[in-house]
Write an enzyme that holds these catalytic residues in place. Structure first.
Site, mmCIF file in Angstrom:
data_model
loop_
_atom_site.group_PDB
_atom_site.id
_atom_site.type_symbol
_atom_site.label_atom_id
_atom_site.label_comp_id
_atom_site.label_asym_id
_atom_site.label_seq_id
_atom_site.Cartn_x
_atom_site.Cartn_y
_atom_site.Cartn_z
ATOM 1 N N HIS A 168 0.848 -1.197 0.000
ATOM 2 C CA HIS A 168 0.000 0.000 0.000
ATOM 3 C C HIS A 168 0.881 1.243 0.000
ATOM 4 O O HIS A 168 1.103 1.881 1.025
ATOM 5 C CB HIS A 168 -0.946 -0.010 1.208
ATOM 6 C CG HIS A 168 -2.026 -1.040 1.109
ATOM 7 N ND1 HIS A 168 -1.960 -2.257 1.759
ATOM 8 C CD2 HIS A 168 -3.193 -1.042 0.414
ATOM 9 C CE1 HIS A 168 -3.041 -2.971 1.477
ATOM 10 N NE2 HIS A 168 -3.803 -2.258 0.670
ATOM 11 N N HIS A 172 1.023 1.480 -5.720
ATOM 12 C CA HIS A 172 -0.323 0.873 -5.684
ATOM 13 C C HIS A 172 -1.394 1.921 -5.952
ATOM 14 O O HIS A 172 -2.352 1.654 -6.691
ATOM 15 C CB HIS A 172 -0.562 0.217 -4.324
ATOM 16 C CG HIS A 172 -1.984 -0.197 -4.105
ATOM 17 N ND1 HIS A 172 -2.579 -1.244 -4.788
ATOM 18 C CD2 HIS A 172 -2.958 0.318 -3.289
ATOM 19 C CE1 HIS A 172 -3.845 -1.375 -4.396
ATOM 20 N NE2 HIS A 172 -4.094 -0.437 -3.498
ATOM 21 N N HIS A 208 -7.720 6.547 -2.806
ATOM 22 C CA HIS A 208 -8.443 5.473 -2.117
ATOM 23 C C HIS A 208 -7.662 4.831 -0.974
ATOM 24 O O HIS A 208 -8.244 4.137 -0.140
ATOM 25 C CB HIS A 208 -8.858 4.397 -3.125
ATOM 26 C CG HIS A 208 -7.786 3.397 -3.416
ATOM 27 N ND1 HIS A 208 -6.711 3.674 -4.245
ATOM 28 C CD2 HIS A 208 -7.607 2.124 -2.994
ATOM 29 C CE1 HIS A 208 -5.937 2.614 -4.316
ATOM 30 N NE2 HIS A 208 -6.452 1.659 -3.563
ATOM 31 N N ASP A 209 -6.340 5.056 -0.893
ATOM 32 C CA ASP A 209 -5.539 4.457 0.188
ATOM 33 C C ASP A 209 -4.631 5.473 0.872
ATOM 34 O O ASP A 209 -3.576 5.098 1.401
ATOM 35 C CB ASP A 209 -4.694 3.306 -0.359
ATOM 36 C CG ASP A 209 -5.402 1.961 -0.273
ATOM 37 O OD1 ASP A 209 -6.317 1.823 0.557
ATOM 38 O OD2 ASP A 209 -5.054 1.055 -1.066
ATOM 39 N N ASP A 316 -8.996 -2.325 -7.495
ATOM 40 C CA ASP A 316 -8.293 -2.504 -6.224
ATOM 41 C C ASP A 316 -7.800 -3.930 -6.040
ATOM 42 O O ASP A 316 -6.842 -4.166 -5.291
ATOM 43 C CB ASP A 316 -9.212 -2.105 -5.072
ATOM 44 C CG ASP A 316 -8.449 -1.817 -3.790
ATOM 45 O OD1 ASP A 316 -7.281 -1.377 -3.876
ATOM 46 O OD2 ASP A 316 -9.008 -2.024 -2.702
#
Length: 411
Positions: A168, A172, A208-209, A316
């Site tokens: 992560h 990514h 998103h992360d 994802d």
């Protein structure tokens, strides 16, 4: 010495996975994190094809955890207010020099629409430049009045908010962004989305992360981390990613959408938050059920927001759909990150989550299990919902076979 009671770590939200009565055939309803627990509890008379039965038998015979006198240690992190100050400082410091294009950038730019793109071949700066290129290629920034200067500041700030984890990390984040972009183009979804929704989907994929700590929601809840307390143990990381995204978007330095009308901002925020929250694998069953509902009712009008959430979910977990050399590199990264979480759990006196135990797992078994029970069923439904994405589930099967060949060569 008597064992010291330890908190329930595998499912710290007190949800106990119940094995379907017809065995593992329906265990796709469970999240990836529950897969190993389902395998461990499978009745002896059931059979399955993804993970060898010998491995399953060994897991069923696994002895209980040995007694330990070590008391569980709970995770200490910087407070949410301290992290907020850090993020705002990063937003203020995002006026750094914009990277210059490299030779690799010019070669990779031609591949941005490919479903087989390998983000790990490129430098961090190349990925920054590719991100801006994707925003420009969707052709909405100028129509929405989002200047290149704002986009550059936003992209640099987002990169700063990605930690240097094995999986992560910034690579990514970009990989999901590029995959969403290519899926949306190939499936035809991009053309069906409004200008605001297109921009929102790409922003959600990029963010998103944000600030992912490299451990799962279950770990944060079990370790009583402040993030889990702030978000009441519900989609902890996903809520945090969305929160951080809008801190950057609305920061004084960036003000990415400051000129949006009230209606456009509401629509933008709804899509970004919804898409980020959709990446929580604990809610995977909800989207499988919704897909099934759409497929059983072909007269239902397609919902662009639902399609956007489906695409970001696919992206994802898309590593298993990439060519095997690419999929293998990502598999090694996610496995090592999972194992590091297992090491933390062991060191803190917690039971080790089955998928995070480096003494009993390997990338091949984890990838084949995830592919067979989670990814293939989901992508098969997505291919029926978005037929132009046909072929992704077959690639997952091919990669599963190549993992078997890989194991044979390593034996």
């Amino acid at each position: 010495m008597a064992a010291v009671a330890t908190p329930h770590v595998h499912n710290p939200t007190n949800f106990t996975p119940v094995l379907p009565q017809n065995g593992l055939e329906n265990c796709r309803r469970h999240s990836w994190h529950c897969l190993e627990e389902c395998v461990r509890r499978m009745p002896p008379n059931r059979s399955f094809t993804c993970i060898e039965s010998a491995q399953a038998n060994a897991r069923r015979r696994r002895p209980p955890l040995p007694p330990t006198s070590k008391k569980p240690q709970f995770l200490k992190q910087r407070s949410e207010s301290q992290l907020t100050v850090t993020v705002l400082e990063q937003a203020r410091d995002c006026d750094g020099e914009w990277p210059r294009p490299s030779t690799m950038f010019h070669a990779g730019k031609m591949l941005l629409k490919s479903l087989d793109f390998d983000a790990l071949k490129f430098s961090s700066d190349d990925l920054v430049l590719f991100t801006l290129e994707i925003f420009n290629q969707i052709g909405v920034s100028e129509r929405l009045g989002v200047t290149q200067s704002k986009l550059k500041k936003f992209i640099l700030a987002a990169r700063r908010c990605m930690y240097n984890n094995h999986y992560h990390n910034w690579a990514h984040a970009f990989d999901v962004l590029q995959t969403v972009f290519s899926y949306a183009l190939v499936s035809g979804t991009m053309a069906k989305l409004s200008v605001v929704h297109r921009f929102s989907l790409i922003v959600a994929a990029l963010c998103h992360d944000l600030e992912h700590p490299g451990v799962s929601n279950q770990f944060l809840v079990a370790s009583r981390a402040e993030l889990a307390i702030v978000y009441n143990d519900r989609s902890v990381l996903e809520n945090h990613h969305a929160f951080r995204a809008f801190q950057l978007i609305n920061s004084e330095t960036i003000q990415l959408v400051s000129h949006f009308s009230k209606e456009d901002y509401i629509a933008f925020r709804k899509v970004v938050v919804s898409c980020i929250l959709a990446t929580d694998m604990a809610r995977h069953g909800e989207y499988v059920a919704q897909l099934k509902q759409f497929l059983q009712n072909p007269d239902m009008e397609e919902d662009p927001l639902f399609s956007a959430k489906v695409l970001i979910k696919c992206a994802d977990i898309s590593n298993v759909t990439k060519p095997f050399p690419v999929a293998k590199k990502w598999a090694e990264r996610i496995t090592e990150e999972l194992f590091l979480q297992g090491d933390k759990e062991r060191g803190m006196g917690f039971p080790v989550t089955p998928t995070c135990d480096r003494e009993k797992q390997n990338p091949s078994a984890l990838q084949r299990g995830f592919g067979a029970f989670i990814a293939i069923p989901f992508f098969e439904s997505v291919e029926r919902y978005l037929p132009k994405l046909c072929g992704l589930s077959q690639r997952i099967r091919q990669n599963g076979d190549k993992w078997v060949e890989h194991d044979a060569l390593q034996a």
